[in-house]
Design a protein around this motif. Structure first.
Motif, PDB file in Angstrom:
ATOM      1  N   ARG A   1       0.834  -1.208   0.000  1.00  0.00           N
ATOM      2  CA  ARG A   1       0.000   0.000   0.000  1.00  0.00           C
ATOM      3  C   ARG A   1       0.873   1.264   0.000  1.00  0.00           C
ATOM      4  NH1 ARG A   1      -4.772   1.354  -1.824  1.00  0.00           N
ATOM      5  NH2 ARG A   1      -5.805   2.897  -0.544  1.00  0.00           N
ATOM      6  N   ALA A   2       1.924   1.267   0.794  1.00  0.00           N
ATOM      7  CA  ALA A   2       2.824   2.422   0.850  1.00  0.00           C
ATOM      8  C   ALA A   2       3.488   2.662  -0.507  1.00  0.00           C
ATOM      9  CB  ALA A   2       3.887   2.227   1.929  1.00  0.00           C
ATOM     10  N   LEU A   3       3.921   1.599  -1.164  1.00  0.00           N
ATOM     11  CA  LEU A   3       4.555   1.741  -2.471  1.00  0.00           C
ATOM     12  C   LEU A   3       3.549   2.206  -3.525  1.00  0.00           C
ATOM     13  CD1 LEU A   3       6.936  -1.346  -2.415  1.00  0.00           C
ATOM     14  CD2 LEU A   3       7.545   1.074  -2.147  1.00  0.00           C
ATOM     15  N   TRP A   4       2.290   1.752  -3.414  1.00  0.00           N
ATOM     16  CA  TRP A   4       1.263   2.228  -4.338  1.00  0.00           C
ATOM     17  C   TRP A   4       1.067   3.729  -4.153  1.00  0.00           C
ATOM     18  CZ3 TRP A   4      -3.264   4.888  -3.903  1.00  0.00           C
ATOM     19  CH2 TRP A   4      -4.042   4.966  -5.055  1.00  0.00           C
ATOM     20  N   TRP A   5       0.947   4.169  -2.897  1.00  0.00           N
ATOM     21  CA  TRP A   5       0.766   5.597  -2.624  1.00  0.00           C
ATOM     22  C   TRP A   5       1.964   6.407  -3.092  1.00  0.00           C
ATOM     23  CZ3 TRP A   5      -3.266   8.414  -2.047  1.00  0.00           C
ATOM     24  CH2 TRP A   5      -4.429   7.887  -1.525  1.00  0.00           C
ATOM     25  N   GLU A   6       3.161   5.878  -2.914  1.00  0.00           N
ATOM     26  CA  GLU A   6       4.359   6.593  -3.362  1.00  0.00           C
ATOM     27  C   GLU A   6       4.272   6.864  -4.857  1.00  0.00           C
ATOM     28  OE1 GLU A   6       9.174   6.177  -3.150  1.00  0.00           O
ATOM     29  OE2 GLU A   6       8.018   4.372  -3.579  1.00  0.00           O
ATOM     30  N   GLY A   7       3.956   5.836  -5.638  1.00  0.00           N
ATOM     31  CA  GLY A   7       3.845   6.016  -7.083  1.00  0.00           C
ATOM     32  C   GLY A   7       2.770   7.015  -7.458  1.00  0.00           C
ATOM     33  N   HIS A   8       1.639   6.955  -6.773  1.00  0.00           N
ATOM     34  CA  HIS A   8       0.541   7.875  -7.063  1.00  0.00           C
ATOM     35  C   HIS A   8       0.934   9.320  -6.726  1.00  0.00           C
ATOM     36  CE1 HIS A   8      -3.526   9.240  -7.695  1.00  0.00           C
ATOM     37  NE2 HIS A   8      -3.566   9.735  -6.473  1.00  0.00           N
ATOM     38  N   ILE A   9       1.539   9.518  -5.581  1.00  0.00           N
ATOM     39  CA  ILE A   9       1.944  10.871  -5.171  1.00  0.00           C
ATOM     40  C   ILE A   9       2.998  11.427  -6.126  1.00  0.00           C
ATOM     41  CG2 ILE A   9       3.157  12.176  -3.361  1.00  0.00           C
ATOM     42  CD1 ILE A   9       1.663  10.302  -1.339  1.00  0.00           C
ATOM     43  N   LEU A  10       3.965  10.601  -6.511  1.00  0.00           N
ATOM     44  CA  LEU A  10       4.980  11.065  -7.450  1.00  0.00           C
ATOM     45  C   LEU A  10       4.358  11.425  -8.799  1.00  0.00           C
ATOM     46  CD1 LEU A  10       7.938   8.680  -6.587  1.00  0.00           C
ATOM     47  CD2 LEU A  10       7.763  11.138  -6.108  1.00  0.00           C
ATOM     48  N   GLU A  11       3.341  10.681  -9.212  1.00  0.00           N
ATOM     49  CA  GLU A  11       2.658  11.006 -10.468  1.00  0.00           C
ATOM     50  C   GLU A  11       1.938  12.351 -10.354  1.00  0.00           C
ATOM     51  OE1 GLU A  11      -0.347   9.087 -13.795  1.00  0.00           O
ATOM     52  OE2 GLU A  11      -0.183   8.101 -11.846  1.00  0.00           O
ATOM     53  N   VAL A  12       1.289  12.596  -9.236  1.00  0.00           N
ATOM     54  CA  VAL A  12       0.606  13.877  -9.039  1.00  0.00           C
ATOM     55  C   VAL A  12       1.620  15.027  -9.036  1.00  0.00           C
ATOM     56  CG1 VAL A  12      -0.698  15.268  -7.371  1.00  0.00           C
ATOM     57  CG2 VAL A  12      -1.375  12.898  -7.836  1.00  0.00           C
ATOM     58  N   LEU A  13       2.749  14.840  -8.372  1.00  0.00           N
ATOM     59  CA  LEU A  13       3.749  15.903  -8.267  1.00  0.00           C
ATOM     60  C   LEU A  13       4.526  16.137  -9.558  1.00  0.00           C
ATOM     61  CD1 LEU A  13       5.217  15.129  -4.735  1.00  0.00           C
ATOM     62  CD2 LEU A  13       3.658  16.981  -5.361  1.00  0.00           C
ATOM     63  N   ASN A  14       4.858  15.057 -10.261  1.00  0.00           N
ATOM     64  CA  ASN A  14       5.747  15.160 -11.419  1.00  0.00           C
ATOM     65  C   ASN A  14       5.058  14.963 -12.760  1.00  0.00           C
ATOM     66  OD1 ASN A  14       8.018  15.449  -9.666  1.00  0.00           O
ATOM     67  ND2 ASN A  14       7.928  13.257  -9.305  1.00  0.00           N
ATOM     68  N   GLY A  15       3.781  14.587 -12.765  1.00  0.00           N
ATOM     69  CA  GLY A  15       3.060  14.391 -14.009  1.00  0.00           C
ATOM     70  C   GLY A  15       3.099  12.976 -14.546  1.00  0.00           C
ATOM     71  N   LEU A  16       4.081  12.198 -14.125  1.00  0.00           N
ATOM     72  CA  LEU A  16       4.232  10.825 -14.602  1.00  0.00           C
ATOM     73  C   LEU A  16       4.540   9.902 -13.440  1.00  0.00           C
ATOM     74  CD1 LEU A  16       6.479  11.450 -17.749  1.00  0.00           C
ATOM     75  CD2 LEU A  16       4.061  10.815 -17.755  1.00  0.00           C
ATOM     76  N   PRO A  17       4.087   8.641 -13.519  1.00  0.00           N
ATOM     77  CA  PRO A  17       4.467   7.692 -12.471  1.00  0.00           C
ATOM     78  C   PRO A  17       5.950   7.364 -12.587  1.00  0.00           C
ATOM     79  CG  PRO A  17       3.235   6.575 -14.193  1.00  0.00           C
ATOM     80  CD  PRO A  17       3.213   8.044 -14.516  1.00  0.00           C
ATOM     81  N   PRO A  18       6.583   6.912 -11.511  1.00  0.00           N
ATOM     82  CA  PRO A  18       8.028   6.666 -11.540  1.00  0.00           C
ATOM     83  C   PRO A  18       8.446   5.594 -12.540  1.00  0.00           C
ATOM     84  CG  PRO A  18       7.070   5.989  -9.431  1.00  0.00           C
ATOM     85  CD  PRO A  18       6.005   6.665 -10.210  1.00  0.00           C
ATOM     86  N   ASP A  19       7.549   4.696 -12.916  1.00  0.00           N
ATOM     87  CA  ASP A  19       7.922   3.635 -13.853  1.00  0.00           C
ATOM     88  C   ASP A  19       7.485   3.925 -15.289  1.00  0.00           C
ATOM     89  OD1 ASP A  19       5.227   3.443 -13.355  1.00  0.00           O
ATOM     90  OD2 ASP A  19       5.223   1.288 -12.971  1.00  0.00           O
ATOM     91  N   ALA A  20       7.166   5.188 -15.596  1.00  0.00           N
ATOM     92  CA  ALA A  20       6.726   5.557 -16.947  1.00  0.00           C
ATOM     93  C   ALA A  20       7.876   5.413 -17.942  1.00  0.00           C
ATOM     94  CB  ALA A  20       6.201   6.983 -16.956  1.00  0.00           C
ATOM     95  N   GLU A  21       7.547   4.936 -19.125  1.00  0.00           N
ATOM     96  CA  GLU A  21       8.551   4.800 -20.179  1.00  0.00           C
ATOM     97  C   GLU A  21       8.880   6.168 -20.749  1.00  0.00           C
ATOM     98  OE1 GLU A  21       7.615   1.858 -23.120  1.00  0.00           O
ATOM     99  OE2 GLU A  21       6.759   0.509 -21.621  1.00  0.00           O
ATOM    100  N   ALA A  22      10.081   6.309 -21.300  1.00  0.00           N
ATOM    101  CA  ALA A  22      10.507   7.569 -21.913  1.00  0.00           C
ATOM    102  C   ALA A  22       9.518   7.952 -23.007  1.00  0.00           C
ATOM    103  CB  ALA A  22      11.908   7.424 -22.481  1.00  0.00           C
TER     104      ALA A  22
END
Length: 118
Positions: free
Chosen positions: A83-104
């Motif tokens: 759950r924590a890792l899911w939230w991390e990815g979601h928060i990073l997507e909100v802050l940066n526009g893309l999830p951390p595992d997004a392809e170039a």
């Protein structure tokens, strides 16, 4: 106490040097900055005391990570870790526009585009 070194900003996830150790900023309020402590409980420090410390410096403000390294998270129950890792990815997507595992070359979802205001 040394001279007051006040950074332009201090945010959760940044690493700072304080009292001879590099620590992770866990929380920031007007009255305190909560810092990680290896092997101990987090420490809340008044900003004036933190900034006046002779060895205070912001060590790393790039790639802010809301969660500690995975090795520290491994002590959590599996469900809480996932759950924590899911939230991390979601928060990073909100802050940066893309999830951390997004392809170039991936375009952000319209609701997370950098042009939108948080």
């Amino acid at each position: 106490m040394g001279r007051l070194i006040r950074p332009d900003g201090l945010a959760v996830g940044e690493r700072v040097r304080f009292d001879g150790q590099v620590r992770l900023v866990l929380a920031v309020t007007g009255r305190s900055v909560t810092l990680s402590d290896i092997g101990g409980t987090p420490r809340a420090v008044p900003p004036a005391l933190l900034f006046a410390n002779g060895d205070f410096e912001v060590v790393d403000s790039s790639g802010r990570m809301p969660l500690p390294p995975v090795s520290l998270l491994e002590t959590l129950p599996q469900a809480a870790l996932e759950r924590a890792l899911w939230w991390e990815g979601h928060i990073l997507e909100v802050l940066n526009g893309l999830p951390p595992d997004a392809e170039a070359g991936t375009e952000p979802k319209p609701q997370y585009a950098p042009s939108r205001s948080l």
